[in-house]
Write a protein that holds these residues in place. Structure first.
Motif, PDB file in Angstrom:
ATOM      1  N   LYS A 169      -4.681  -6.348   7.697  1.00  0.00           N
ATOM      2  CA  LYS A 169      -5.252  -5.951   6.416  1.00  0.00           C
ATOM      3  C   LYS A 169      -5.562  -4.450   6.365  1.00  0.00           C
ATOM      4  CE  LYS A 169      -7.277 -10.471   5.392  1.00  0.00           C
ATOM      5  NZ  LYS A 169      -8.524 -11.245   5.107  1.00  0.00           N
ATOM      6  N   GLY A 170      -5.279  -3.773   7.457  1.00  0.00           N
ATOM      7  CA  GLY A 170      -5.491  -2.344   7.525  1.00  0.00           C
ATOM      8  C   GLY A 170      -4.778  -1.773   8.728  1.00  0.00           C
ATOM      9  N   ASP A 205      -7.990   0.596   5.001  1.00  0.00           N
ATOM     10  CA  ASP A 205      -7.805  -0.809   4.626  1.00  0.00           C
ATOM     11  C   ASP A 205      -6.923  -0.828   3.386  1.00  0.00           C
ATOM     12  OD1 ASP A 205      -9.397  -1.689   6.688  1.00  0.00           O
ATOM     13  OD2 ASP A 205     -11.223  -1.805   5.470  1.00  0.00           O
ATOM     14  N   TYR A 245       0.851  -1.187   0.000  1.00  0.00           N
ATOM     15  CA  TYR A 245       0.000   0.000   0.000  1.00  0.00           C
ATOM     16  C   TYR A 245       0.884   1.233   0.000  1.00  0.00           C
ATOM     17  CZ  TYR A 245      -3.502   3.377   1.781  1.00  0.00           C
ATOM     18  OH  TYR A 245      -4.325   4.449   1.952  1.00  0.00           O
ATOM     19  N   SER A 278      -8.670   5.694   9.621  1.00  0.00           N
ATOM     20  CA  SER A 278      -8.722   4.241   9.468  1.00  0.00           C
ATOM     21  C   SER A 278      -8.646   3.910   7.987  1.00  0.00           C
ATOM     22  CB  SER A 278     -10.023   3.688  10.063  1.00  0.00           C
ATOM     23  OG  SER A 278     -10.164   2.311   9.769  1.00  0.00           O
TER      24      SER A 278
END
Length: 291
Positions: free
Chosen positions: A203-204, A225, A185, A223
């Motif tokens: 996953k986040g 993901d 990411y 927040s």
């Protein structure tokens, strides 16, 4: 005449041989002088060339089992690693069992190191440098070099890492690497990120940033993901200066500020808030509670 020429040629050869022998002798003296000089000054330069092996002789940490004695000249950091713990010095990472028995010693060449941990993983990175490394109890999982200097980094229990670096285009850049060290990411950030904590499934994550509103320092929590482009949720008006953050077993995020701590659930809903009755000195969080 021919005999004279032969004598002259022989003399020339003898003189050349003499010069070569003299040069060899002088070269030997020079080499011998250098070797003696290095030997005499070995205490100044030999520590830089120690290799990673089982024959350590400088006794940074001594003792088999508790108590462990750390040399006064050794700068160190320590954290838990599964059922044991690790001690990070300027050159090595020492792995110990819960009873203080040395399991392994691993070499590193990082400077200005920061040590982080999660479950059975540890992260070592160079603050304002470009190197990161993730270790498990069994081995070094991966090492990476970043393109830009590192502001901060964190690790998940699965070996994912979040790395915040400086940027020419943004306030900072956030990159997430998986347990193999591959980029998972990327985000160019306008926020001033102060902490990143992973959700339990890796996953986040949540990232905490600092901002100013009407002359007051405030905190923001985002927040994200890793399989989504857009932010899942964001809270931008928390009236405290961020100090640190933690995640509970149910993915609640607990933010410790300089004046209060506050907890939000995984949907971004506030669960609790606590204003400190005095000046904050230190904080600690585990699954059993916060102090």
């Amino acid at each position: 005449m021919e005999e004279l020429n032969m004598n002259e040629l022989s003399e020339i050869r003898r003189q050349k041989k003499k010069r070569r022998n003299t040069q060899k002798f002088l070269g030997f003296i020079v080499i011998l002088t250098i070797v003696l000089g290095l030997y005499v000054s070995k205490d100044r330069w030999m520590p830089s060339f120690k290799l990673d092996n089982s024959g350590y002789t400088d006794d940074e940490i001594s003792g088999g089992g508790f108590p462990l004695k750390i040399s006064n000249s050794t700068n160190y950091k320590s954290c838990s690693l599964g059922d044991g713990f690790v001690v990070l010095t300027d050159t090595r990472l020492y792995l110990y069992s819960g009873s203080g028995d040395n399991r392994e010693i691993r070499q590193h060449d990082y400077s200005n190191t920061i040590l982080r941990n999660a479950g059975n993983k540890t992260l070592v990175y160079e603050q304002n440098g470009k190197s990161i490394r993730v270790d498990s109890k069994r081995s070094v999982m991966y090492e990476k070099k970043t393109d830009n200097s590192i502001y901060l980094a964190s690790v998940s229990s699965k070996g994912y890492t979040a790395v915040v670096t400086e940027s020419d285009q943004y306030v900072c850049e956030l990159r997430i690497y998986d347990q193999m060290g591959d980029e998972k990411y990327y985000r160019g950030c306008s926020e001033r990120i102060t902490d990143v904590v992973f959700k339990n499934d890796s996953k986040g994550c949540y990232f905490v940033s600092l901002n100013v509103s009407e002359g007051h320092i405030i905190s923001q929590i985002d927040s994200i993901d890793f399989d989504k482009i857009d932010t899942v949720w964001s809270i931008s008006d928390i009236e405290t200066c961020p100090v640190s953050a933690s995640v509970s077993q149910t993915d609640d995020i607990i933010l410790f500020g300089d004046t209060m701590c506050v907890c939000y659930n995984s949907e971004g809903e506030k669960k609790t808030e606590y204003q400190y009755p005095g000046v904050l000195t230190d904080t600690s969080y585990s699954n059993s509670g916060a102090a």
